[in-house]
Design a protein around this motif. Structure first.
Motif, mmCIF file in Angstrom:
data_model
loop_
_atom_site.group_PDB
_atom_site.id
_atom_site.type_symbol
_atom_site.label_atom_id
_atom_site.label_comp_id
_atom_site.label_asym_id
_atom_site.label_seq_id
_atom_site.Cartn_x
_atom_site.Cartn_y
_atom_site.Cartn_z
ATOM 1 N N GLN A 73 -7.374 0.211 -0.581
ATOM 2 C CA GLN A 73 -7.513 -1.302 -0.138
ATOM 3 C C GLN A 73 -8.882 -1.333 0.525
ATOM 4 O O GLN A 73 -9.625 -2.309 0.539
ATOM 5 C CB GLN A 73 -6.266 -1.408 0.556
ATOM 6 C CG GLN A 73 -6.501 -2.777 1.558
ATOM 7 C CD GLN A 73 -4.963 -3.177 2.112
ATOM 8 O OE1 GLN A 73 -4.195 -2.494 1.995
ATOM 9 N NE2 GLN A 73 -5.110 -4.467 2.915
ATOM 10 N N THR A 83 0.906 -1.233 -0.202
ATOM 11 C CA THR A 83 0.151 -0.042 -0.065
ATOM 12 C C THR A 83 0.873 1.289 0.131
ATOM 13 O O THR A 83 0.671 2.125 -0.778
ATOM 14 C CB THR A 83 -0.993 0.102 1.297
ATOM 15 O OG1 THR A 83 -1.811 -1.012 0.988
ATOM 16 C CG2 THR A 83 -1.870 1.088 1.312
ATOM 17 N N ASP A 98 -5.640 -1.583 -5.168
ATOM 18 C CA ASP A 98 -4.952 -1.949 -3.839
ATOM 19 C C ASP A 98 -5.913 -3.279 -3.410
ATOM 20 O O ASP A 98 -6.929 -2.910 -2.756
ATOM 21 C CB ASP A 98 -4.625 -1.168 -2.834
ATOM 22 C CG ASP A 98 -3.489 -1.422 -1.826
ATOM 23 O OD1 ASP A 98 -3.297 -2.727 -1.808
ATOM 24 O OD2 ASP A 98 -3.345 -0.695 -0.782
ATOM 25 N N GLU A 99 -5.562 -4.424 -3.530
ATOM 26 C CA GLU A 99 -6.478 -5.505 -3.054
ATOM 27 C C GLU A 99 -7.827 -5.474 -3.359
ATOM 28 O O GLU A 99 -8.671 -5.441 -2.503
ATOM 29 C CB GLU A 99 -6.087 -5.819 -1.595
ATOM 30 C CG GLU A 99 -4.623 -6.364 -1.046
ATOM 31 C CD GLU A 99 -4.476 -6.562 0.366
ATOM 32 O OE1 GLU A 99 -5.620 -7.384 0.660
ATOM 33 O OE2 GLU A 99 -3.357 -6.393 0.690
#
Ligand SMILES: Nc1ncnc2c1ncn2[C@@H]1O[C@H](COP(=O)(O)OP(=O)(O)OP(=O)(O)O)[C@@H](O)[C@H]1O
Ligand SMILES: [Mg+2]
Lengths: 311, 379
Positions: free
Chosen positions: A88, A48, A162-163
């Protein structure tokens, strides 16, 4: 310079500290136009933080590079206009409706045909009948789709995800990846962090970061080959006892259960083979040399990293 | 190189979003409306206290031993403390208007002559009654000394007994708030406390909320500039503050019948300065606080002394010196004097200035401290 030539991301030697903690070390990374680039690493490894430096949310302590041709340190404003960043954690406003959220994002990018763009996005999402529902009331999967729609609204040239599929069901994940492929085919570059092996394998290239240091990068095959890992699959009854006897033997570095089998891996092929042979396996037991997969490689990489990586 | 300039369109977008969020947030909305109502009810029943040593200006046109004895008798009541002797009447009037003095005592030129003839000279005691609870006990003490103040002097000099009615005729004039209506004082005070509350708490929460929920990251990843985000988030609360001001003033005028002597434009100017001071504090709190709870705690840490030590809850001059010292740092203290001065006394800018600059100084100090804490990115 800017625009459509040269790599989408090209950075060298990025560093970031938080207090005394060195979170990202000498990150050197390049992502080509239209490429889907996977970013892997254990929790707290700095994924991140790296992504935030790429889109101008964090200033690197040192290092240099470009994102879509813009300087990552000096031209963050230009980067922000052309990059879509999906955080995320869901970061749209839960107390705004779906339409209000998209409308706000469109306004932030100064889009002129806002009403039309938002209406189209809502339509494409398949949320036309729920557009006045609060974003906070959506399920996780829908939130993720909404977040993706929001960061695609301004037609970015580079997506930093992000994820994006954490906690999303397999069907939604597959749809999501179809969308990613479609975007890449249009020439959009994508950097996506993930913990899922199947997703890692879908990327054109990938990088593995641990404790802030990039340990491997390249295509999946290159990453696997670079580790020189030998893997054996052992199957049969009473594997628990077999595992106990294998542990600590020369050449045996990792023993990982895979359903009805266990994978035994190590970098010293000869020693590993010797240890497996010397083990008098019971009847019905079967040991067979296999090609190491990405997961074997990552587990091996993860265990080798210093402990601070897992904080 | 691409330079980023303030975008009006983005700014409007942030404004609209903030308004929608305020509208949806029942609790905040309730606070904005509920706090003024609650405070009006609570403080409508003001607390009575008994401050002593109130600053008094004496203008003595007659400087005989009698006038000195009279002043000494005033001081002996414990309520009056003669802080200065005014050279002329105008000077004395200026001091009460500025609030430097709570009382002006005017002793006429023919004081001793009339006394000697037993003609009962008039002494004028003017009280700044904007805060009636602060002066009521002092005023009744004045009446008691009329009979006794000069007994000894008169016996010595005149060598005869004192006439049955008191030798001095003390006229008390409650200035600015002749009937001593508590609401006259409370309502302007509410203006200050409610603005303090709304401005600091609401802006503090509005910004930390984004940080706490992670939406700040999204906001920062768009081209929106920090200045657009900050001002865009604050302006709605300025508007809300002004609506509160309007509501309270309307209530003051039409429910409590508070007189409005001074310029409303001047009042608006003072209100805006006060709002600005509180906003800077709210922003500073929000850049220090990690979450909404901390922002809330910081607000109350500031709000309590503001209420207690500003002269809103208790008469300022009834407080111990250290408390007055703290009170003088707080913007609310000065704001109360300003609002009372404008509404009840009709003061102009020249008289108000001594109360304006401390608020501006406070604001500058907060900005200086705040700059050290301001976080531009997620670092
Ligand atoms: N703002 C911050 N202040 C201090 N430390 C931070 C901050 N942000 C991240 N860190 C630390 O930096 C390290 C890397 O965090 P980061 O979020 O980049 O990891 P990650 O790879 O994204 O992990 P995950 O897979 O869990 O999302 C962690 O040890 C984290 O505690
Ligand atoms: Mg992360």
């Amino acid at each position: 310079m800017n625009g459509n030539s040269g790599p989408a991301i090209d950075v060298t030697g990025l560093n970031k500290h938080f207090g005394a903690k060195h979170v990202v070390r000498d990150l050197t990374l390049s992502v080509n136009r239209g490429e889907i680039f996977g970013f892997l690493g254990p929790n707290g490894s700095g994924k991140t933080t790296s992504i935030r430096m790429l889109c101008g949310l964090l200033t690197p302590d040192s290092g240099s590079g470009t994102c879509l041709g813009f300087d990552v340190i000096r031209e963050t404003a230009a980067i922000k206009r052309e990059v879509g960043y999906m955080t995320q954690r869901f970061s749209l406003w839960e107390d705004l409706t779906i339409r209000e959220n998209l409308d706000f994002v469109a306004r932030m990018y100064g889009m002129h045909d806002r009403t039309r763009v938002v209406a189209e996005a809502v339509e494409e999402l398949g949320l036309a009948d729920r557009r006045d529902q609060l974003a906070g009331e959506l399920s996780g999967g829908w939130k993720q789709r909404l977040a993706l729609a929001a960061c695609l609204l301004h037609r970015p040239k580079l997506l930093l995800l992000d994820e994006p599929t954490a906690g999303v069901d397999p069907k939604a994940r597959r749809d999501f990846w179809e969308e990613i492929y479609r975007l890449a085919a249009q020439g959009i570059s994508v950097l996506v962090s993930t913990h899922y092996m199947d997703e890692a394998e879908r990327c054109h290239r990938l990088a593995y970061i641990s404790a802030g240091t990039l340990l491997a990068k390249g295509t999946a095959a290159e990453v696997i080959a670079a580790q020189h890992l030998t893997a054996w699959s052992v199957s049969g009854p009473d594997l628990v006892e077999v595992v106990d006897r294998l542990r600590g033997k020369p050449g045996v570095e990792h023993i990982t259960p895979f359903g009805a089998t266990v994978h035994v891996t190590g970098r010293d092929a000869a020693a590993l083979e010797q240890s497996l042979k010397s083990l008098t396996l019971g009847p019905g037991h079967h040991a067979e040399r296999i090609d190491a997969g990405l997961e074997d490689v990552f587990i091996s990489l993860m265990a080798r990293a210093p402990d601070e990586a897992r904080q | 190189m691409s330079r980023s300039v303030f975008s009006y369109r983005r700014w409007i977008g942030i404004l609209v979003k903030e308004f929608i969020q305020v509208k949806r947030d029942r609790l905040t909305f309730g606070m904005i409306v509920g706090i003024p109502v609650l405070q009006l009810l609570l403080f409508g029943f003001a607390i009575n206290t008994d401050p002593k040593n109130l600053p008094t200006v004496v203008y003595a046109a007659d400087s005989s031993i009698f006038s000195r004895s009279f002043v000494a008798a005033l001081e002996n009541t414990g309520y009056f403390k003669v802080t200065s002797l005014a050279p002329n009447e105008a000077e004395a009037q200026r001091m009460i208007a500025e609030g430097v003095a709570q009382f002006v005592v005017t002793i006429p030129a023919d004081f001793s002559r009339k006394l000697a003839r037993g003609e009962r000279p008039e002494v004028l005691v003017e009280a700044d009654a904007t805060d009636p609870t602060a002066v009521s006990n002092a005023v009744s003490a004045v009446q008691r000394i009329a009979a006794t103040a000069l007994t000894r002097d008169l016996q010595g000099v005149l060598g005869r007994s004192i006439p049955a009615p008191p030798p001095v005729d003390i006229r008390v004039q409650r200035r600015y708030n002749p009937e001593g209506v508590v609401a006259y004082n409370i309502v302007p005070g509410l203006l200050g406390t409610i603005l303090t509350m709304t401005m600091i708490l609401m802006t503090g929460l509005a910004i930390t909320r984004e940080r706490e929920r992670g939406t700040f990251e999204n906001l920062l990843s768009t081209p929106a500039l920090p200045i657009e985000v900050m001002t865009g988030k604050i302006v709605p609360y300025i508007l809300i503050g002004l609506i509160q001001v309007a509501l309270i003033l309307l209530a003051a005028r039409f429910v409590f019948g508070v007189p409005m002597q001074g310029s409303l434009l001047l009042l608006l100017g003072v209100v805006l300065i006060f709002i600005a001071a509180n906003l800077t504090l709210g922003i500073m709190f929000s850049s220090i606080a990690r979450n909404q709870l901390q922002a809330m705690q910081m607000t109350f840490f500031f709000f309590l002394p503001s209420i207690l030590l500003s002269g809103f809850m208790f008469p300022f001059r009834g407080m111990p010196e250290w408390a007055q010292w703290i009170g003088n740092v707080l913007p609310l203290t000065h704001f109360l004097l300003l609002v009372r001065g404008i509404l009840l006394k009709g003061n102009g800018l020249d008289v108000l200035w001594p109360q304006i600059w401390p608020i501006v100084a406070f604001m500058l100090a907060v900005i200086l401290i705040g700059l050290r804490f301001y976080r531009r990115t997620l670092d």
